[in-house]
Design a protein around this motif. Sequence first.
Motif, mmCIF file in Angstrom:
data_model
loop_
_atom_site.group_PDB
_atom_site.id
_atom_site.type_symbol
_atom_site.label_atom_id
_atom_site.label_comp_id
_atom_site.label_asym_id
_atom_site.label_seq_id
_atom_site.Cartn_x
_atom_site.Cartn_y
_atom_site.Cartn_z
ATOM 1 N N GLU A 274 0.809 -1.211 0.000
ATOM 2 C CA GLU A 274 0.000 0.000 0.000
ATOM 3 C C GLU A 274 0.845 1.266 0.000
ATOM 4 O O GLU A 274 0.453 2.275 -0.567
ATOM 5 C CB GLU A 274 -0.941 -0.005 1.199
ATOM 6 C CG GLU A 274 -2.054 -1.052 1.097
ATOM 7 C CD GLU A 274 -3.021 -0.977 2.256
ATOM 8 O OE1 GLU A 274 -2.778 -0.146 3.167
ATOM 9 O OE2 GLU A 274 -4.012 -1.716 2.258
ATOM 10 N N ASP A 275 1.981 1.240 0.671
ATOM 11 C CA ASP A 275 2.864 2.404 0.714
ATOM 12 C C ASP A 275 4.255 1.950 1.117
ATOM 13 O O ASP A 275 4.516 0.761 1.325
ATOM 14 C CB ASP A 275 2.331 3.477 1.680
ATOM 15 C CG ASP A 275 1.972 2.897 3.045
ATOM 16 O OD1 ASP A 275 2.663 1.961 3.493
ATOM 17 O OD2 ASP A 275 0.997 3.367 3.656
ATOM 18 N N MET A 276 5.161 2.902 1.237
ATOM 19 C CA MET A 276 6.549 2.588 1.565
ATOM 20 C C MET A 276 6.680 1.984 2.955
ATOM 21 O O MET A 276 7.540 1.131 3.197
ATOM 22 C CB MET A 276 7.399 3.859 1.462
ATOM 23 C CG MET A 276 7.441 4.469 0.073
ATOM 24 S SD MET A 276 8.356 3.453 -1.112
ATOM 25 C CE MET A 276 10.009 3.710 -0.527
ATOM 26 N N GLU A 277 5.830 2.405 3.871
ATOM 27 C CA GLU A 277 5.897 1.864 5.230
ATOM 28 C C GLU A 277 5.563 0.379 5.242
ATOM 29 O O GLU A 277 6.230 -0.418 5.920
ATOM 30 C CB GLU A 277 4.944 2.630 6.147
ATOM 31 C CG GLU A 277 4.977 2.151 7.593
ATOM 32 C CD GLU A 277 4.041 2.929 8.498
ATOM 33 O OE1 GLU A 277 3.968 2.616 9.689
ATOM 34 O OE2 GLU A 277 3.372 3.851 7.981
ATOM 35 N N GLN A 278 4.529 -0.014 4.496
ATOM 36 C CA GLN A 278 4.175 -1.431 4.440
ATOM 37 C C GLN A 278 5.263 -2.243 3.729
ATOM 38 O O GLN A 278 5.503 -3.402 4.070
ATOM 39 C CB GLN A 278 2.833 -1.606 3.723
ATOM 40 C CG GLN A 278 1.658 -0.971 4.457
ATOM 41 C CD GLN A 278 1.496 -1.515 5.867
ATOM 42 O OE1 GLN A 278 1.485 -2.727 6.074
ATOM 43 N NE2 GLN A 278 1.373 -0.613 6.834
ATOM 44 N N LEU A 279 5.931 -1.632 2.758
ATOM 45 C CA LEU A 279 7.053 -2.313 2.113
ATOM 46 C C LEU A 279 8.162 -2.576 3.119
ATOM 47 O O LEU A 279 8.723 -3.674 3.179
ATOM 48 C CB LEU A 279 7.580 -1.469 0.952
ATOM 49 C CG LEU A 279 8.891 -1.966 0.321
ATOM 50 C CD1 LEU A 279 8.658 -3.234 -0.477
ATOM 51 C CD2 LEU A 279 9.519 -0.887 -0.554
ATOM 52 N N SER A 280 8.490 -1.571 3.925
ATOM 53 C CA SER A 280 9.569 -1.738 4.898
ATOM 54 C C SER A 280 9.224 -2.791 5.943
ATOM 55 O O SER A 280 10.111 -3.476 6.457
ATOM 56 C CB SER A 280 9.873 -0.401 5.582
ATOM 57 O OG SER A 280 8.746 0.053 6.313
ATOM 58 N N LYS A 281 7.924 -2.952 6.239
ATOM 59 C CA LYS A 281 7.501 -3.968 7.202
ATOM 60 C C LYS A 281 7.358 -5.344 6.563
ATOM 61 O O LYS A 281 7.278 -6.347 7.277
ATOM 62 C CB LYS A 281 6.173 -3.561 7.839
ATOM 63 C CG LYS A 281 6.264 -2.325 8.721
ATOM 64 C CD LYS A 281 4.901 -1.964 9.295
ATOM 65 C CE LYS A 281 4.975 -0.737 10.193
ATOM 66 N NZ LYS A 281 3.656 -0.355 10.732
ATOM 67 N N GLY A 282 7.273 -5.392 5.234
ATOM 68 C CA GLY A 282 7.147 -6.674 4.550
ATOM 69 C C GLY A 282 5.730 -7.221 4.522
ATOM 70 O O GLY A 282 5.556 -8.441 4.514
#
Length: 479
Positions: A274-282
Motif C-alpha cells: 500500500e505504501d513505503m511503510e508497508q514495504l519496509s515492514k514486509g
Amino acid sequence: MFLLLSLCLCGLLLRGDAQDRAALWRGNDRSGRCQYTFTVPSPIEASCPQTGGPEMEGLKARLSMLEVLVSRLTGGDAGVPQRPGAGAQSELQEALNRAVGERNLLQGEKGRLERELEGLQRRMEEMRRETERLRNRPCPPQTPLVPPAPSLQSGGLMRPGGGSSQMSHLMTRPNRQGDSSSLRDSAWQYGSPGFQELKAEVTEVPAPDGSEDNTGCGELVSVGEPVTHRKADNIEGKYGVWMQDPEAVSPYGPSMVWRIDTIGADVRKLFGYEDMEQLSKGFPSKVLLLPDQVESTGATVYRGSLYYQRRRSRTLIRYDLASETIAARRELPHAGFHGQYPYSWGGYTDIDLAVDEQGLWAVYSTNKAKGAIVISQLDPHSLEVKRSWETNIRKKSVANSFMLCGKLYTVASYTSPETVINYMYDTETSQGKTVSIPFRNKYRYNSMIDYNLAQRKLFAWDNFHMVSYDIRLGRQQAN
C-alpha cells in the motif's frame, strides 16, 4: 644356688632380647576409640601366622592419602607422569596464536585505512583541480537570450542546432518501422570533462531571488546517499525490481509500491504494498501471479499497467493491473535477448524498460547496432516503437542505465562502492557526452537502477536491498 643364678641370668638375657624386638601398635577398636597394644615376641614361638595387623593397613592407607595430597599441592597429578615444561610450552603457543591473530586484524585495518586515505587524496586532488578551473575560466552568462561565449563554441562542447557544423557527424536513416525518424548521435568524445563539471556547478546555483523551480526537467547534477527501505527475505531477492506508478489508475493509488524478485526458475510473482511503510515492514496487500515469466530486472509500471519482457524472448507484455489480464503483446524489433546484449553485471538484462516525464522507453541493442545502446520510445498502449536513437556507447560496458527527462544516463560499475554516472545521451538533441556524477553502490552489487517519476528519486536493487537516492537537476537550458 648356682642353678638358680643361672636361670635368672638366662631370663634377663631373654628379656633384654625380647625388649629389643618389642613393638607398640595403635589403632581404633570397634567402637571407634584409640587402642594401644604392646607386643613382645615369645622366646619359645619364633613366628606368628599373622604377618600384619589392622594398624599396618591403616598406616598404609594414610600414607597413600598423604602422597596424593602432597602431589596435588605440588601441582602434579597422582600417578600420571608429566613432561617437564609442557604447561609453559602450551601457554606460549596460545599467546603466539593470539598475537598472530591480532597482527592479521591490524594488517586488515591498516589496508582499509590506506584505501580510504587514497580515496580522500583523489577527491582532494579533484577538488583542487576544480577550484583552479573555476578560478581560471569565466562563468557563462545566465541570461538565456545571450548567445554562448565564443570560447565555448570554439571548444566544440556547444554545437549549433543546424546540420552544417563540421564537427557534427549526425546521420538520418529509417527506423525499424520504415519511417524516417532521426537516429543521430554525436561522437562519444572524451573531451574536457572540466567544462561539464563547471557547467553542472553553475547550473545548480540558485537564482538571486530564490525562485528556482526544481520540479521541471534539466540535466542531472548530483545523486544523494542511498537510503535503505527493505532487505529481501531469501535468495530469490538477491536481484529484483521495485517501482511505483507515476500515473496510477484505480483501484490502486499513487502510493502503491510494486516488487518482483527475479531469481528462480519460475519468476511470476508480483507483490503490491500500500505504501513505503508497508514495504519496509514486509506486508504485501496484493500478490498477483503473472501469466508469463519475467526476464530479468527491466520491468516498470505506468498508467495502471505492468510492462515487462517475457522470458527467453524479445516479446514485451503490457499486463493490466486492474483486470489482471494481458492487454498487449509485441516483439521489440531486432532486440537482443537472453544474454546477447546485457549490462556488464549480466542477469539477462538485454531489454530495460523505463518511464520518465516523456513516457515509456526501451533500452536495448541489436545486431545492426553491434552492441551499442539503442533507445526507443514506445506507445504505452500498443507497445509500438514510435522513434529510436542509436548511441555510441556499448551496452556491455556499463553496469546499468536509467531515463530521466528524455535523457539516458549510464552507471560505470555495479560493484564499486564509489563509482560514477559516466555518460549522458539527450534524445532531444540526439547528442551524447561523457559526464562524471558520483554514485554509490552501498551493498556492492547493484542489479537495477530506475528513475521513479512519482517521487522524483532513483530506485535501485543493491544486493538484496531496496534503496532510493535523492537527485538534483540543473536548470533547463534554453535552446
